[in-house]
Write a protein that holds these residues in place. Sequence first.
Motif, PDB file in Angstrom:
ATOM      1  N   VAL A  91       7.098 -13.445   5.507  1.00 24.77           N
ATOM      2  CA  VAL A  91       7.392 -14.828   5.887  1.00 24.77           C
ATOM      3  C   VAL A  91       6.152 -15.663   5.587  1.00 24.77           C
ATOM      4  N   GLN A  92       6.337 -16.941   5.401  1.00 30.42           N
ATOM      5  CA  GLN A  92       5.191 -17.795   5.071  1.00 30.42           C
ATOM      6  C   GLN A  92       4.305 -17.982   6.303  1.00 30.42           C
ATOM      7  N   PRO A  93       2.987 -17.917   6.116  1.00 32.47           N
ATOM      8  CA  PRO A  93       2.092 -18.132   7.251  1.00 32.47           C
ATOM      9  C   PRO A  93       2.265 -19.538   7.818  1.00 32.47           C
ATOM     10  N   ARG A  94       2.299 -19.593   9.166  1.00 38.43           N
ATOM     11  CA  ARG A  94       2.357 -20.907   9.800  1.00 38.43           C
ATOM     12  C   ARG A  94       0.942 -21.456   9.875  1.00 38.43           C
ATOM     13  N   ARG A  95       0.760 -22.698   9.530  1.00 37.14           N
ATOM     14  CA  ARG A  95      -0.575 -23.293   9.591  1.00 37.14           C
ATOM     15  C   ARG A  95      -0.651 -24.224  10.787  1.00 37.14           C
ATOM     16  N   ALA A  96      -1.633 -23.988  11.641  1.00 38.64           N
ATOM     17  CA  ALA A  96      -1.834 -24.881  12.768  1.00 38.64           C
ATOM     18  C   ALA A  96      -3.269 -25.378  12.692  1.00 38.64           C
ATOM     19  N   GLN A 166     -12.095  -5.079   8.833  1.00 36.59           N
ATOM     20  CA  GLN A 166     -10.821  -4.586   9.384  1.00 36.59           C
ATOM     21  C   GLN A 166      -9.693  -4.852   8.388  1.00 36.59           C
ATOM     22  N   THR A 167      -9.801  -4.204   7.242  1.00 33.57           N
ATOM     23  CA  THR A 167      -8.906  -4.490   6.121  1.00 33.57           C
ATOM     24  C   THR A 167      -7.438  -4.279   6.484  1.00 33.57           C
ATOM     25  N   GLU A 168      -7.180  -3.159   7.151  1.00 33.25           N
ATOM     26  CA  GLU A 168      -5.796  -2.828   7.476  1.00 33.25           C
ATOM     27  C   GLU A 168      -5.188  -3.883   8.398  1.00 33.25           C
ATOM     28  N   LEU A 169      -5.974  -4.251   9.423  1.00 35.99           N
ATOM     29  CA  LEU A 169      -5.506  -5.251  10.381  1.00 35.99           C
ATOM     30  C   LEU A 169      -5.258  -6.577   9.670  1.00 35.99           C
ATOM     31  N   LYS A 170      -6.155  -6.948   8.759  1.00 33.99           N
ATOM     32  CA  LYS A 170      -5.999  -8.208   8.037  1.00 33.99           C
ATOM     33  C   LYS A 170      -4.685  -8.209   7.262  1.00 33.99           C
ATOM     34  N   GLY A 171      -4.388  -7.069   6.609  1.00 32.19           N
ATOM     35  CA  GLY A 171      -3.146  -6.964   5.851  1.00 32.19           C
ATOM     36  C   GLY A 171      -1.932  -7.100   6.757  1.00 32.19           C
ATOM     37  N   GLN A 172      -1.994  -6.430   7.920  1.00 31.29           N
ATOM     38  CA  GLN A 172      -0.848  -6.469   8.831  1.00 31.29           C
ATOM     39  C   GLN A 172      -0.625  -7.878   9.374  1.00 31.29           C
ATOM     40  N   LEU A 173      -1.731  -8.571   9.704  1.00 27.22           N
ATOM     41  CA  LEU A 173      -1.592  -9.922  10.234  1.00 27.22           C
ATOM     42  C   LEU A 173      -1.082 -10.869   9.159  1.00 27.22           C
ATOM     43  N   ALA A 174      -1.514 -10.630   7.899  1.00 28.05           N
ATOM     44  CA  ALA A 174      -1.043 -11.480   6.811  1.00 28.05           C
ATOM     45  C   ALA A 174       0.458 -11.297   6.642  1.00 28.05           C
ATOM     46  N   ARG A 175       0.943 -10.051   6.730  1.00 27.20           N
ATOM     47  CA  ARG A 175       2.382  -9.810   6.612  1.00 27.20           C
ATOM     48  C   ARG A 175       3.139 -10.475   7.754  1.00 27.20           C
ATOM     49  N   ALA A 176       2.490 -10.527   8.931  1.00 26.26           N
ATOM     50  CA  ALA A 176       3.152 -11.141  10.076  1.00 26.26           C
ATOM     51  C   ALA A 176       3.001 -12.658  10.058  1.00 26.26           C
ATOM     52  N   GLY A 177       2.272 -13.174   9.081  1.00 29.16           N
ATOM     53  CA  GLY A 177       2.118 -14.619   8.969  1.00 29.16           C
ATOM     54  C   GLY A 177       1.204 -15.227  10.013  1.00 29.16           C
ATOM     55  N   ILE A 178       0.280 -14.426  10.548  1.00 24.61           N
ATOM     56  CA  ILE A 178      -0.623 -14.949  11.568  1.00 24.61           C
ATOM     57  C   ILE A 178      -1.962 -15.297  10.916  1.00 24.61           C
ATOM     58  N   PRO A 179      -2.435 -16.518  11.067  1.00 27.78           N
ATOM     59  CA  PRO A 179      -3.711 -16.902  10.449  1.00 27.78           C
ATOM     60  C   PRO A 179      -4.870 -16.114  11.051  1.00 27.78           C
ATOM     61  N   ILE A 180      -5.868 -15.831  10.226  1.00 25.55           N
ATOM     62  CA  ILE A 180      -7.041 -15.114  10.725  1.00 25.55           C
ATOM     63  C   ILE A 180      -8.309 -15.893  10.413  1.00 25.55           C
ATOM     64  N   PHE A 181      -9.339 -15.596  11.188  1.00 28.94           N
ATOM     65  CA  PHE A 181     -10.675 -16.086  10.885  1.00 28.94           C
ATOM     66  C   PHE A 181     -11.519 -14.843  10.656  1.00 28.94           C
ATOM     67  N   ARG A 182     -12.086 -14.741   9.448  1.00 26.66           N
ATOM     68  CA  ARG A 182     -12.845 -13.532   9.119  1.00 26.66           C
ATOM     69  C   ARG A 182     -14.299 -13.710   9.527  1.00 26.66           C
ATOM     70  N   TYR A 183     -14.772 -12.744  10.295  1.00 26.48           N
ATOM     71  CA  TYR A 183     -16.133 -12.824  10.799  1.00 26.48           C
ATOM     72  C   TYR A 183     -16.939 -11.693  10.180  1.00 26.48           C
ATOM     73  N   VAL A 184     -18.149 -12.010   9.741  1.00 23.26           N
ATOM     74  CA  VAL A 184     -19.025 -10.963   9.251  1.00 23.26           C
ATOM     75  C   VAL A 184     -20.427 -11.306   9.720  1.00 23.26           C
ATOM     76  N   HIS A 185     -21.193 -10.290  10.025  1.00 16.91           N
ATOM     77  CA  HIS A 185     -22.495 -10.559  10.598  1.00 16.91           C
ATOM     78  C   HIS A 185     -23.596  -9.803   9.879  1.00 16.91           C
ATOM     79  N   ARG A 186     -24.640 -10.511   9.537  1.00 17.72           N
ATOM     80  CA  ARG A 186     -25.788  -9.852   8.906  1.00 17.72           C
ATOM     81  C   ARG A 186     -27.069 -10.127   9.674  1.00 17.72           C
TER      82      ARG A 186
END
Lengths: 361, 325
Positions: A91-96, A166-186
Amino acid sequence: MSATRRASAAVVAWAFFVGTCVAPFAEPVAAQTTPGSSAAATISDPSRLIKDYLPGGASRLAALLLPHILPVCSVVAPCHPGAALRNLVLVQPRRATSPRRIISLIPATTEMLFAMGAGDRLAGVGTYDRFPAEVERLPRVGGLLDPSVERILSLKPDLVIVYDTQTELKGQLARAGIPIFRYVHRGLADITETMRALGVRVGAASAADAAAAHIEQQLAAIRTRVARRPRPKTLLVFGREPGALRRIDASGGYGFLHDVLEIAGGTDVLADLKRQSVQLSTESILARAPEVIIELHYGSRLQTDRLDAERLVWNALPSIPAVKNNRVHVLVGDEFVVPGPRIVLAADRFARALHPDAYAR
Amino acid sequence: MTVAGFGSLALAACLLAPLVGSTPIRLTAVFDRSIPFADNVDAQIFFVARLPRVLAAALVGSGLALAGVVFQALLRNPLASPDTLGVSAGAALGAVLAITFNADFSLLGVSAIPLATLAGSLGALAIVYGLSAARRRGASSMVLLLAGVTLTTLLGALTTFVRYLADFTQTLQTVRWLMGSLDVGSYGPIGAALVPLTLACAGFATLPRVLDLLSVGAESAAARGVNVPRAEKIALASASLATGAAVSLAGPLSFVGIIVPHLVRLLVGADHRLVLPAAALFGSAFLIACDLVARTAFAPAELPVGIVTAIIGGPVFLWLLFRRQ
């Protein structure tokens, strides 16, 4: 093959088939939802389930059924059965623009949200979140290695903050159409940078900018306070076996705690090793001769007498200047593991340990 | 003669290894009594950092090699190792429990984790021992082997469950423990490990001839007057004790207990009167050498010695395996 054997084989096959069909519906989603919220849907209602949970549920169902379907598909649709299935459930991701139900899987981003005044929009947090106290009331959705997609979906988030690995989780959330914010820390600079980016994402840009600027000012103040004082060679110990100088992990010349140590007026004795964490032998510690040892402990489980005992363990290496001059510091606190707004507190405690005279009144 | 050769190898390793390390030290300063010990960096590197490591490596290497020889002969299986019967897995469970629940106790200068490790290995030993005692007459060593593999899997699952409960910093400590390390940092743990190791060696001393006969077959050994159940119990208990002591001192080190016995048998033949002492001495020398690599290769950082033993041991073992065919 005897009749009994055939019958039992049939029963096993039947149980397998029924199991794969029922399993996606039979998981305890409803138990994880916030009480009183609209998300507390009863999962036993199949029409509700298909409407609300189709992406996650269907893809899981597809994953379970794929081994059964694939042989058939390869005959019926030899092109690409996986793609057809995916198109079916996508399904298309909902944008809020301004998310109202945020899930933060990482303690650092949770603390950042609270610092920018968006903590009340959190719908769920990760397993390791301890601060601020408000997180104790929020549902837990797993951690870095074991995020529960099911619980995340059940909370109906409109933004999930995930760690970039969290590649797997990102893929699953994308399939569910839930927006994500990717965090990385150095390093240390990432903290305020992430805060500002997160602020823009959740529609709290000015508050986030103010909070980030406040952190930068406080760090600059600490840097100024200890400037022009001799910088002691410091060994920053992340962990070791309790009661013994074994399996010592220390900070190398990389990472946010290394950066904090430099701000607090210390020179990392392992700065030449460009790694976040280094396992050290006692020989290397003796050879490097640190002038100050700061040992970090996490949580509040350690009692005061226990802390003293842990400090005295270092007396086994009496030639180290830090031991000789009684400059071994055992610090306890969660702020040392969370690269979030409380980093100021960590820097302050380092500076007080390294330069007690700068704080003497 | 052969044993003397292995003895001098082990002795040379013991004497030379403390002289080599990531930091150059001056031997004159090490033994210079005029400098107080508290200020003498060279002496501290020698006596606190290196000597205990070398001694620990010697003890662990010989303990694991002996246990490997005994398990391989007892189970009549060339793939048997000190890990096979679940003693290592029990030790790992003890260590992971102690780390996860912040066990805070010590006994005679030995801290919680080595003590919990020893307790775990003794617990696993008790289970294996009980199983072997409950074994029906005539059941083969294959049953014991299978029971050991099952116990290893079961304890491994429990260990994984406890690790699942642990938080991030504890997980890091657990992972470090599971990689093995010989940097003991004091003589207390060595002294503590000496007690079970001595008991085990007393057991091993009664075994050479019995093992020769047992490795041919339990029936023929019984026919030649060996009290098979009793000998098996002694072998099982002492090999497990040695394993437990070694794991509590260094963590799980793979391959030492499986390749050293094979190497030694290739060199000296199958006579256990030679194999046992030679394996003990060669195991010491092998682990001292591996630890030397571990502490110098990436200095000042430390390479977990378990990695070195597996990286050196793995290819050697593969070579042995395929050369024999």
